[in-house]
Design a protein around this motif. Structure first.
Motif, PDB file in Angstrom:
ATOM      1  N   ARG A 103       0.846  -1.190   0.000  1.00 36.19           N
ATOM      2  CA  ARG A 103       0.000   0.000   0.000  1.00 36.19           C
ATOM      3  C   ARG A 103       0.880   1.238   0.000  1.00 36.19           C
ATOM      4  O   ARG A 103       1.990   1.230   0.523  1.00 36.19           O
ATOM      5  N   ARG A 108      -5.628   1.852  -6.050  1.00 39.09           N
ATOM      6  CA  ARG A 108      -5.028   3.156  -5.724  1.00 39.09           C
ATOM      7  C   ARG A 108      -6.042   4.131  -5.157  1.00 39.09           C
ATOM      8  O   ARG A 108      -5.672   5.071  -4.445  1.00 39.09           O
ATOM      9  N   LEU A 153      -6.880   3.119   1.953  1.00 39.70           N
ATOM     10  CA  LEU A 153      -6.108   2.150   2.726  1.00 39.70           C
ATOM     11  C   LEU A 153      -4.833   2.771   3.279  1.00 39.70           C
ATOM     12  O   LEU A 153      -4.244   3.616   2.652  1.00 39.70           O
TER      13      LEU A 153
END
Length: 251
Positions: free
Chosen positions: A151, A247, A251
Motif C-alpha cells: 500500500r 489506488r 487504505l
C-alpha cells in the motif's frame, strides 16, 4: 518434547518483549509449557518480561539476540537448542518504521528491511536446521496482512513482510516430511498497549486474540493463520483488485 496431550513443553521467542509473543507465552504456560526462552536485545524490559513469566510458574530465561547481527544467530540459537529440544520457536521481532521518514532516508528504509526480512532469513534457516535435526517442533512466523499487497501508506514495511511471508512459506515446503513444521501468522492491525481494550476497526485484533489463534493453529498443525479469520477473503479480494481501483481505496 511435547507432552502426552501434544502440548508444547518448551518455547523460544525471538523478540522477547513483543506483546503478541508474551500473550502467546502466557497462554501456553497455562497449558503446560514450562520452559521459555526470551531472546532479544538485553534490557530491563526483557528481564521484566521473563520475571512476569516466572511468576506464572515457568522456567523463563533470557538470551541476547539481535536481528541485525546475523553472524551471531547460529551461536545464540545453538546455545538454546544445546539445553534440550525446543517444541516451538516464535519469530516475533520486527519494526514498523515510519513510512514518510523512511522514504526520505534510504538507510532507515534498509534498516526496516534488514530487521524484518534478512534478519529473519538468517535466524529462520538456523532454527529450521535445529528443528529438523531434533525431528519435531514448530516455527511460528509473525507476518502481516500488510505483506499481501503493498500500500502507498506503508509499502516499505509491507514489502519487508511480503518477503518474510514468502520465505516462511518456502521454508515450510522445504521442511515438509521432516517432522518440523512452519506456521505463518497474518494478523491485521494489532491494538497494543493502552489501545488494546478499545473496539477499533472490525478488522483489527489484540495480542490475546493472536495468541489464541496461534495456540489453535499449533494444535491443528496449520500452515497459515489469519487473525481475524475474515481477513482471508478480504485480502484475497484486495490482492486481485485492479491497480487503478486499488489506488483509489482509502487504505
Amino acid at each position: 518434547m511435547k507432552d502426552a496431550f501434544g502440548l508444547p513443553q518448551s518455547l523460544l521467542v525471538l523478540g522477547g518483549t513483543s506483546e503478541i509473543a508474551l500473550a502467546t507465552a502466557r497462554r501456553l504456560i497455562a497449558r503446560r509449557t514450562r520452559t521459555v526462552w526470551l531472546a532479544g536485545r538485553p534490557s530491563p524490559a526483557l528481564e521484566q518480561a521473563a520475571g512476569s513469566l516466572r511468576a506464572l510458574g515457568a522456567d523463563a530465561r533470557t538470551v541476547a539476540f539481535d536481528a541485525l547481527d546475523p553472524g551471531s544467530h547460529e551461536t545464540v540459537l545453538g546455545k538454546v537448542f544445546a539445553e534440550g529440544d525446543v517444541d516451538v520457536v516464535l519469530f516475533a521481532f520486527g519494526v514498523c518504521g515510519d513510512q514518510a521518514e523512511d522514504e526520505r532516508d534510504p538507510l532507515r528504509a534498509v534498516r526496516v528491511a534488514q530487521t524484518n526480512y534478512t534478519g529473519a532469513v538468517s535466524a529462520g534457516l538456523v532454527a529450521a536446521r535445529a528443528l529438523q535435526a531434533q525431528g519435531h517442533g514448530s516455527l511460528v512466523v509473525l507476518s502481516s496482512v500488510a505483506g499481501e499487497r503493498a500500500r502507498r501508506a506503508d509499502f516499505i514495511y509491507g514489502s519487508s513482510k511480503a518477503g518474510l511471508d514468502a520465505f516462511a512459506q518456502g521454508l515450510g515446503d522445504a521442511l515438509h516430511g521432516t517432522g518440523a513444521h512452519v506456521m505463518v501468522v497474518r494478523p491485521g492491525e494489532v491494538r497494543t498497549g493502552a489501545a488494546a481494550g478499545r473496539s477499533g476497526s472490525p478488522l483489527s485484533t489484540t495480542p490475546e486474540a493472536v495468541a489464541t489463534a496461534i495456540e489453535l493453529g499449533l494444535r491443528r498443525r496449520s500452515e497459515t493463520v489469519w487473525v481475524p479469520g475474515v481477513l482471508r477473503p478480504v485480502m484475497s479480494a484486495l490482492r486481485h483488485a485492479r491497480r487503478s481501483l486499488f489506488r483509489r481505496l482509502p487504505l
